[in-house]
Write a protein that holds these residues in place. Structure first.
Motif, short mmCIF file in Angstrom:
data_model
loop_
_atom_site.label_atom_id
_atom_site.label_comp_id
_atom_site.label_asym_id
_atom_site.label_seq_id
_atom_site.Cartn_x
_atom_site.Cartn_y
_atom_site.Cartn_z
N LYS A 1 0.86 -1.20 0.00
CA LYS A 1 0.00 0.00 0.00
C LYS A 1 0.89 1.24 0.00
O LYS A 1 1.89 1.30 0.72
CB LYS A 1 -0.90 0.00 1.23
N TYR B 1 -6.84 -8.54 -3.01
CA TYR B 1 -6.80 -7.18 -2.49
C TYR B 1 -7.24 -7.16 -1.03
O TYR B 1 -8.31 -7.65 -0.70
CB TYR B 1 -7.71 -6.26 -3.30
N LYS C 1 -8.81 -5.31 0.85
CA LYS C 1 -9.73 -4.17 0.87
C LYS C 1 -11.05 -4.61 1.45
O LYS C 1 -11.45 -5.77 1.30
CB LYS C 1 -9.97 -3.64 -0.55
N GLY C 2 -11.73 -3.68 2.10
CA GLY C 2 -13.02 -4.03 2.65
C GLY C 2 -13.66 -2.84 3.34
O GLY C 2 -13.09 -1.75 3.38
N ARG D 1 -11.15 0.00 4.34
CA ARG D 1 -9.83 -0.52 4.62
C ARG D 1 -9.14 -0.83 3.28
O ARG D 1 -9.70 -1.47 2.41
CB ARG D 1 -9.92 -1.79 5.46
N THR D 2 -7.93 -0.33 3.10
CA THR D 2 -7.16 -0.61 1.90
C THR D 2 -5.74 -0.96 2.29
O THR D 2 -5.07 -0.16 2.93
CB THR D 2 -7.13 0.61 0.95
N LEU E 1 -14.22 0.55 -4.88
CA LEU E 1 -14.52 0.62 -3.46
C LEU E 1 -15.07 2.02 -3.23
O LEU E 1 -14.31 2.97 -3.06
CB LEU E 1 -13.25 0.37 -2.64
N LEU F 1 -18.53 -2.06 -3.75
CA LEU F 1 -17.70 -2.96 -2.96
C LEU F 1 -16.79 -3.79 -3.86
O LEU F 1 -16.67 -5.01 -3.69
CB LEU F 1 -18.62 -3.86 -2.12
N PRO G 1 -12.88 -4.41 -5.60
CA PRO G 1 -11.48 -4.14 -5.23
C PRO G 1 -10.75 -3.22 -6.20
O PRO G 1 -9.75 -2.63 -5.86
CB PRO G 1 -10.86 -5.53 -5.25
#
Lengths: 341, 341, 341, 341
Positions: free
Chosen positions: A287, C257, C259-260, C279-280, D159, D226, D228
């Motif tokens: 990241k 990923y 991510k979320g 979140r990333t 996202l 949602l 990625p």
């Protein structure tokens, strides 16, 4: 922060880069942007519209002679860097200089000496060192994850703005050279550069720069103002892992590949598979912090002036870049003769 | 086609490349693939499985001395090219040689002389010249659509098979050099090459090759066995349009950009916009013919032998590539000294 | 392996897919490929050239009635699957059937019953389940790294071969449906499908398939024979991480990923930032095993027959795919009415 | 331009979108931006810093009741659009409304009626219609180069910012729907929509929207908060050519493929090649005008008010989008039942 702790500053030159710096000094609570100068009426007018509250001058000396000004940021064309920085330092002001620091090694060395004598700070605007991508690569390399670095290969090409005072090498390569010397932290041994001028104005619009760092560690930079597509790709090969840094990627700018080779016994029966074993594992993209580079840079300039915090783009760093550029220029004008540094 | 018109041939060397050639000779109705040779028992065994009907030999001379064989395709490692080609020509056989043609200019010149004396044909396997993409670029350039060529820049890197007899330059660069010399049709003036060996076996695994064609026309090739990603990108800049050739693209391998610059009056008020006007128009990707290159190549070899049809990969073309490689080798071993051709 | 342990098999249908299967049975030491059948003289001729040692028949029944044949692989058009599989099972042979298993649920159920009664094995050729990419995704999901799956979205479009007996749904969607049901392991609740026929032959060339798995877990498949570019992209959203599977990528086909989103307190002052935290983190691409899928598949077929090893593409799995296809067909012919499963 | 010809305007709502509009009204010489309103103290403070000369209000009615204001731009959340637009129209002001125009068809129809009765103008901020890419596609389609349109397939996922008052359909789909209806210029017949809420707040974060335009012309939109990766890809299939519009591309956003199919005689001997002939030619990417969309939009708003110039994003266009959204909402809440329009 109380006003007395703030640094009153000015931006000299309001062409392509000046406005970016002015915005960041203006928005940064640690600085008070007092004035802007530029030789062009038109650009001064623009500055006035952007910042009605700020004083503008056509003659930079009026700013340099302003006792209230503690620091200046020089965003003029390269040829004017030395003259303005010298005057500013002699007037007791800290200096931030747009890359490349100066047009010659001699000038850069003189500015460093001047600063030391007057106990002032010089910082060179190697913007990319403040990007999340370059900081991430620096961490990866310093952590040892990449292993010993084998090569640094950078391509920076697009249909670019032809400068009328410097060639593509002095215009674009400072980015790659400053990133390379920052990441490698090895003194360059020699330089070989080649290029061509397709416009016929004596300024190369395409150039290839090869830097020998000794011990088989090499750097290569390809800069081109006359390319049909924009490429910003750097390959870094290490003994353990390898990095691909693509600055045109919106995200995942830095990719780390678990790939490498090791020597093993050759295969006598297959002349085509020999001596080397190949390793291929996962790839990952750490990241990247998206903080604007110039914001970090301006904060760093403040800490450097007020607290003497060590930085990676001081006068010496700027000098190293100019040394490589000057040697490259000498090489390019002599059909790529190798120039020792 | 009657058998009497067919060419009975053999493939010498069944390692990495030989099987591709054998398949194409086997499938081509104008040829009769009679025999295959290789020093390796294992590879001979594979050849026998692939083509039960074909004779295999460990000693190539048995094939070269076979009066029925009219032409041989030499797919051995480079060091063996000259010896085998010489023997084949002396035995009265036409020769197709894998690239690079030979290890030295002298060898290449001798083979050309031998062929002429014996009224035989030599063709060098510059495979890429037969791909739809390269043929499309040749048409674009010859049609004048690109204008005068300014530069040819080629990158051919990936985690590649380390050869144990030649460096990356002799392994990969022949592709780029043969494409470049074919497209430009200009005699190279001088060469500068640099590189490094990170394995310590004396063979460069990364190399940069710069070719000066005079009149500001330059060529540059970056070859690398130790890169984390596979790149096959060639940029061709012209006075009218520019080409990007990406061989890793499944389709649209060749993209033509209507981009360029022209000199105009400078803008006295803006030191950053000067002397040059930029043109940006449409981009297009011509449809590429997908015929397998080797199929075309084998057909071409037949026409060259039977009808003397002019080809673009004869001995002279192979010699030009070897000249550039030999000079590059000399340059690379002398820290990039410029070598006149 | 001794011949008595090998499985003597035959390939029925030598059109588009048959040759791939024949090659893998031929090269696999656990099988003895004895015969090939096809209604087309031309294709039988091709089979004879490819495998001179093998018997070819225009009538598949001659193979099905051959007592030496222990297993058949049915690679004919869909409409013939049931008839041939039924005959083969009744003749006591194990069956591998090209996807989709059959044209109707009833046929699939009958074949499963037949196999059970005769103690024979049915395997359906859901090739993608044997690719390194799909196996890697299965491991990721089963390990819990992705969390609860939210959705599976797949796009499979290109300028595709229009079939004359089935629409794009029956032609392409079995790939996505078999991957989806394999990865999710949840019984589908209902199906909604829509599409269009732009050729006017009554067969949709573009279709959208929506599968409700209950509990807000949804699947969506877009298949299209009339797209200008080839897209093979699957998005899998999970509560912890997300996957992008791009089958057109030469490497790094699967990207994970970090991510979320999570629910948090809303920001009363900013109506545009609300209730959700993002979140990333890093992205990584696991190394993918490149073993040819069909090789693994043929090995699996052997283990299934000889050792009864549990497989993920047995008759039941094939039936599930056909259930979804049949329901989709019903939905598509009724303007997307929702069909319960 | 004389002040009397200028339009004095205000921006209602200074959250995510308001600042973009304010900047464009402020910089446009045809408008005088007099005031800005927002319910949030924090955002009003930001507005005051951005534009010291401008009046700010927490209560939009103070602006709506200002006789000097001739036009207002409503950039509030959707639920407030109708109330504010109604009040503004009743107060005799022209209205520009952020997309989607309103929360219901009834509201949109009422606003249109109100405007007509008071001889005022309503324009809806369908920003994308003013981008160079969409304008280029419109020209291509209107010129007949693409032929009859077969389908419009759009994917808009990333996202994304979860809204707390509307679902992903109302948030993102208006972009795709407005582009689709603008390009196709055909009245939609019915709508089917499906989706899921993975956060549990009753608002779908992923949705699929299928629009039937009759005569096998279909539209499909996939919106997802949602995902990625950020995808902005639209496929447009035509009888002559096909378009791929990728808005994430820095350049060459629109690619035109000379690809298609035609019915021909089937091949009796090859069941897999049938009835259809495929055409594949060049691909090209027309140069795209890079003028900022909002600048064009604000100019258009001026011409619409002053000269009554016909526009493609008037109240009726806004109403069409709301009709499709309302029907989609109804469909999505009923497991994808087909809703006639």
């Amino acid at each position: 922060m109380e006003d007395k702790d703030k640094i009153t500053c000015a931006v000299l030159g309001y062409g392509y880069w000046g406005p970016n710096m002015a915005r960041n000094f203006f928005q940064n609570s640690k600085f008070i942007l007092k004035s802007i100068s530029d030789v062009s009426e038109a650009r001064l007018k623009k500055a006035k519209i952007d910042y009605p509250s700020i004083q503008v001058y056509q003659d930079s000396m009026e700013i340099i002679n302003d006792p209230e000004i503690e620091a200046v940021d020089i965003c003029t064309p390269v040829f004017a860097h030395y003259k303005l920085a010298k005057a500013a330092l002699e007037a007791g002001k800290h200096v931030l200089i747009e890359k490349p620091m100066t047009s010659t090694v001699q000038e850069a060395e003189h500015l460093i000496r001047l600063a030391k004598e007057n106990n002032l700070k010089i910082m060179v605007d190697h913007t990319f060192l403040f990007t999340g991508a370059v900081r991430a690569m620096k961490e990866l390399i310093d952590s040892g994850e990449i292993g010993d670095i084998y090569y640094f290969d950078s391509v920076r090409v697009n249909l670019g703005l032809f400068q009328h005072d410097i060639n593509v090498l002095w215009d674009l390569a400072p980015h790659d050279i400053s990133i390379m010397t920052y990441l490698l932290e090895v003194d360059p041994v020699s330089v070989t550069a080649l290029g061509a001028d397709h416009i016929g104005n004596g300024l190369e619009n395409v150039a290839y720069l090869y830097v020998d760092f000794g011990n088989e560690l090499i750097g290569h930079v390809h800069v081109n103002w006359l390319a049909p597509v924009k490429l910003r790709t750097t390959l870094i090969g290490g003994s353990k892992k390898m990095i691909v840094y693509d600055d045109t990627e919106p995200s995942e700018k830095v990719r780390v590949y678990d790939k490498g080779v090791e020597i093993v016994n050759g295969d006598v029966d297959n002349i085509y598979k020999t001596l080397v074993q190949y390793r291929t594992g996962d790839m990952y993209a750490p990241k990247i912090d998206n903080t604007e580079a110039l914001r970090l840079e301006v904060d760093t300039f403040y800490d450097y002036i007020r607290n003497g915090t060590k930085i990676n783009c001081d006068g010496e760093a700027g000098l190293t870049v100019v040394k490589i550029l000057e040697a490259s220029q000498q090489s390019i004008k002599n059909q790529g003769v190798n120039i020792k540094l």
